[in-house]
Design an enzyme around this catalytic site. Structure first.
Site, PDB file in Angstrom:
ATOM      1  N   ARG A 122      62.910 -23.900  -2.008  1.00  0.00           N
ATOM      2  CA  ARG A 122      61.610 -23.319  -1.624  1.00  0.00           C
ATOM      3  C   ARG A 122      61.729 -22.398  -0.407  1.00  0.00           C
ATOM      4  O   ARG A 122      62.384 -22.725   0.573  1.00  0.00           O
ATOM      5  CB  ARG A 122      60.601 -24.427  -1.326  1.00  0.00           C
ATOM      6  CG  ARG A 122      59.248 -23.851  -0.904  1.00  0.00           C
ATOM      7  CD  ARG A 122      58.125 -24.790  -1.136  1.00  0.00           C
ATOM      8  NE  ARG A 122      58.086 -25.871  -0.167  1.00  0.00           N
ATOM      9  CZ  ARG A 122      57.141 -26.810  -0.173  1.00  0.00           C
ATOM     10  NH1 ARG A 122      56.203 -26.814  -1.099  1.00  0.00           N
ATOM     11  NH2 ARG A 122      57.169 -27.781   0.714  1.00  0.00           N
ATOM     12  N   ARG A 155      60.895 -23.716   5.358  1.00  0.00           N
ATOM     13  CA  ARG A 155      60.158 -24.612   6.256  1.00  0.00           C
ATOM     14  C   ARG A 155      61.104 -25.640   6.875  1.00  0.00           C
ATOM     15  O   ARG A 155      61.992 -26.151   6.197  1.00  0.00           O
ATOM     16  CB  ARG A 155      59.078 -25.355   5.444  1.00  0.00           C
ATOM     17  CG  ARG A 155      57.857 -24.529   5.187  1.00  0.00           C
ATOM     18  CD  ARG A 155      56.926 -25.154   4.168  1.00  0.00           C
ATOM     19  NE  ARG A 155      56.652 -26.572   4.360  1.00  0.00           N
ATOM     20  CZ  ARG A 155      55.750 -27.255   3.659  1.00  0.00           C
ATOM     21  NH1 ARG A 155      55.031 -26.640   2.721  1.00  0.00           N
ATOM     22  NH2 ARG A 155      55.556 -28.537   3.863  1.00  0.00           N
ATOM     23  N   ARG A 166      59.712 -37.485   3.612  1.00  0.00           N
ATOM     24  CA  ARG A 166      58.424 -37.131   3.016  1.00  0.00           C
ATOM     25  C   ARG A 166      58.225 -37.843   1.678  1.00  0.00           C
ATOM     26  O   ARG A 166      57.107 -38.241   1.343  1.00  0.00           O
ATOM     27  CB  ARG A 166      58.332 -35.605   2.849  1.00  0.00           C
ATOM     28  CG  ARG A 166      58.110 -34.918   4.188  1.00  0.00           C
ATOM     29  CD  ARG A 166      58.452 -33.452   4.141  1.00  0.00           C
ATOM     30  NE  ARG A 166      57.535 -32.690   3.348  1.00  0.00           N
ATOM     31  CZ  ARG A 166      57.840 -31.536   2.744  1.00  0.00           C
ATOM     32  NH1 ARG A 166      59.060 -31.045   2.827  1.00  0.00           N
ATOM     33  NH2 ARG A 166      56.940 -30.898   2.066  1.00  0.00           N
TER      34      ARG A 166
HETATM   35  P1  AMP Z   1      52.264 -29.970   3.079  1.00  0.00           P
HETATM   36  O1  AMP Z   1      52.261 -28.489   3.326  1.00  0.00           O
HETATM   37  O2  AMP Z   1      51.048 -30.449   2.347  1.00  0.00           O
HETATM   38  O3  AMP Z   1      53.556 -30.466   2.464  1.00  0.00           O
HETATM   39  O4  AMP Z   1      52.157 -30.659   4.523  1.00  0.00           O
HETATM   40  C1  AMP Z   1      53.170 -30.490   5.486  1.00  0.00           C
HETATM   41  C2  AMP Z   1      53.095 -31.589   6.513  1.00  0.00           C
HETATM   42  O5  AMP Z   1      51.842 -31.533   7.211  1.00  0.00           O
HETATM   43  C3  AMP Z   1      53.160 -33.006   5.963  1.00  0.00           C
HETATM   44  O6  AMP Z   1      54.483 -33.443   5.703  1.00  0.00           O
HETATM   45  C4  AMP Z   1      52.503 -33.793   7.105  1.00  0.00           C
HETATM   46  O7  AMP Z   1      53.394 -33.925   8.198  1.00  0.00           O
HETATM   47  C5  AMP Z   1      51.392 -32.849   7.527  1.00  0.00           C
HETATM   48  N1  AMP Z   1      50.160 -33.113   6.735  1.00  0.00           N
HETATM   49  C6  AMP Z   1      49.598 -32.297   5.817  1.00  0.00           C
HETATM   50  N2  AMP Z   1      48.494 -32.863   5.290  1.00  0.00           N
HETATM   51  C7  AMP Z   1      48.372 -34.078   5.880  1.00  0.00           C
HETATM   52  C8  AMP Z   1      47.462 -35.160   5.744  1.00  0.00           C
HETATM   53  N3  AMP Z   1      46.458 -35.116   4.857  1.00  0.00           N
HETATM   54  N4  AMP Z   1      47.649 -36.256   6.523  1.00  0.00           N
HETATM   55  C9  AMP Z   1      48.640 -36.316   7.418  1.00  0.00           C
HETATM   56  N5  AMP Z   1      49.572 -35.349   7.587  1.00  0.00           N
HETATM   57  C10 AMP Z   1      49.443 -34.234   6.827  1.00  0.00           C
END
Ligand code: AMP
Length: 209
Positions: A122, A155, A166
């Site tokens: 990615r 990222r 994750r």
């Molecule tokens: P994502 O882009 O959705 O993969 O989010 C990247 C990172 O942001 C995640 O691994 C978390 O560290 C944080 N994050 C995003 N959404 C949430 C959420 N709803 N609750 C807690 N942490 C979040």
């Protein structure tokens, strides 16, 4: 339409969301993207969450819930939204139910092997957040976004150590939401393994669009 996109990291939620916005005419609200913008802007929120996100852990529920509550109160989200990456815990889902009535939850079904393949390659635009892939969806010019000309980068939380964390966090804290919403009768499953054009077809079918 008030929608949640639920699924492990790398399932293609953000990629489908870009297409789904045109289909349902509602904004795409990604908590991860909001956090990344805050980090880039070096705001108080960004400074608070950077280390947590880089380690692949979850930001605390109170901070995340408040952020989404404020975002859903904005004018463009009144008719509907596509929530991508929220809720990620049962307390977040319970809090969301206090301030919005979700209509459907789209569950992205994909094996771990598919997740690892997608996250391994990615690349993301730093400016508009569009997702590319080193094999399946390369930008036309290396490291330059086709859509806005922004820089395409990897990222920090797509590094292998963070990806493992994750996935663990997803299984322990987020996967229970599948049953939570299935019991409410609003969950629909889509096979998230194919390429995005095929997933768009499934998306329309499961929502009767
Ligand atoms: P994502 O882009 O959705 O993969 O989010 C990247 C990172 O942001 C995640 O691994 C978390 O560290 C944080 N994050 C995003 N959404 C949430 C959420 N709803 N609750 C807690 N942490 C979040």
């Amino acid at each position: 339409m008030k929608l949640i996109f639920l699924g492990p990291p790398g399932a293609g939620k953000g990629t489908l969301a870009v297409r789904a916005v045109e289909i349902v005419g509602c904004p795409h609200i990604s908590t991860g993207a909001i956090f990344r913008e805050a980090i880039a802007a070096q705001s108080a929120l960004g400074l608070k969450v950077k280390a947590i996100i880089d380690a692949g852990k979850l930001v605390d529920d109170d901070t995340t819930i408040e952020l989404v509550k404020e975002r859903l109160a904005q004018a463009d989200a009144q008719k509907g939204y596509i929530l991508d990456g929220f809720p990620r815990t049962i307390p977040q889902a319970q809090a969301l139910a206090q301030f919005s009535v979700v209509e459907k939850v789209v569950n992205f079904d994909i094996p771990d092997s598919g997740v690892l393949e997608r996250l391994g390659g990615r690349r993301v635009c730093r400016k508009c957040g569009y997702n590319f892939h080193t094999v399946f969806n390369k930008p036309k010019v290396a490291d330059v976004c086709d859509h806005c000309g922004g820089e395409v980068y990897t990222r920090d939380d797509d590094r292998p150590e963070a990806v493992q964390k994750r996935l663990e966090v997803y299984r322990a804290q987020t996967a229970p939401l599948i049953d939570f919403y299935r019991q409410q009768g609003i969950l629909v499953d889509i096979d998230a393994s194919p390429m995005v054009d095929e997933i768009v077809v499934s998306f329309k079918r499961v929502l009767g669009l």
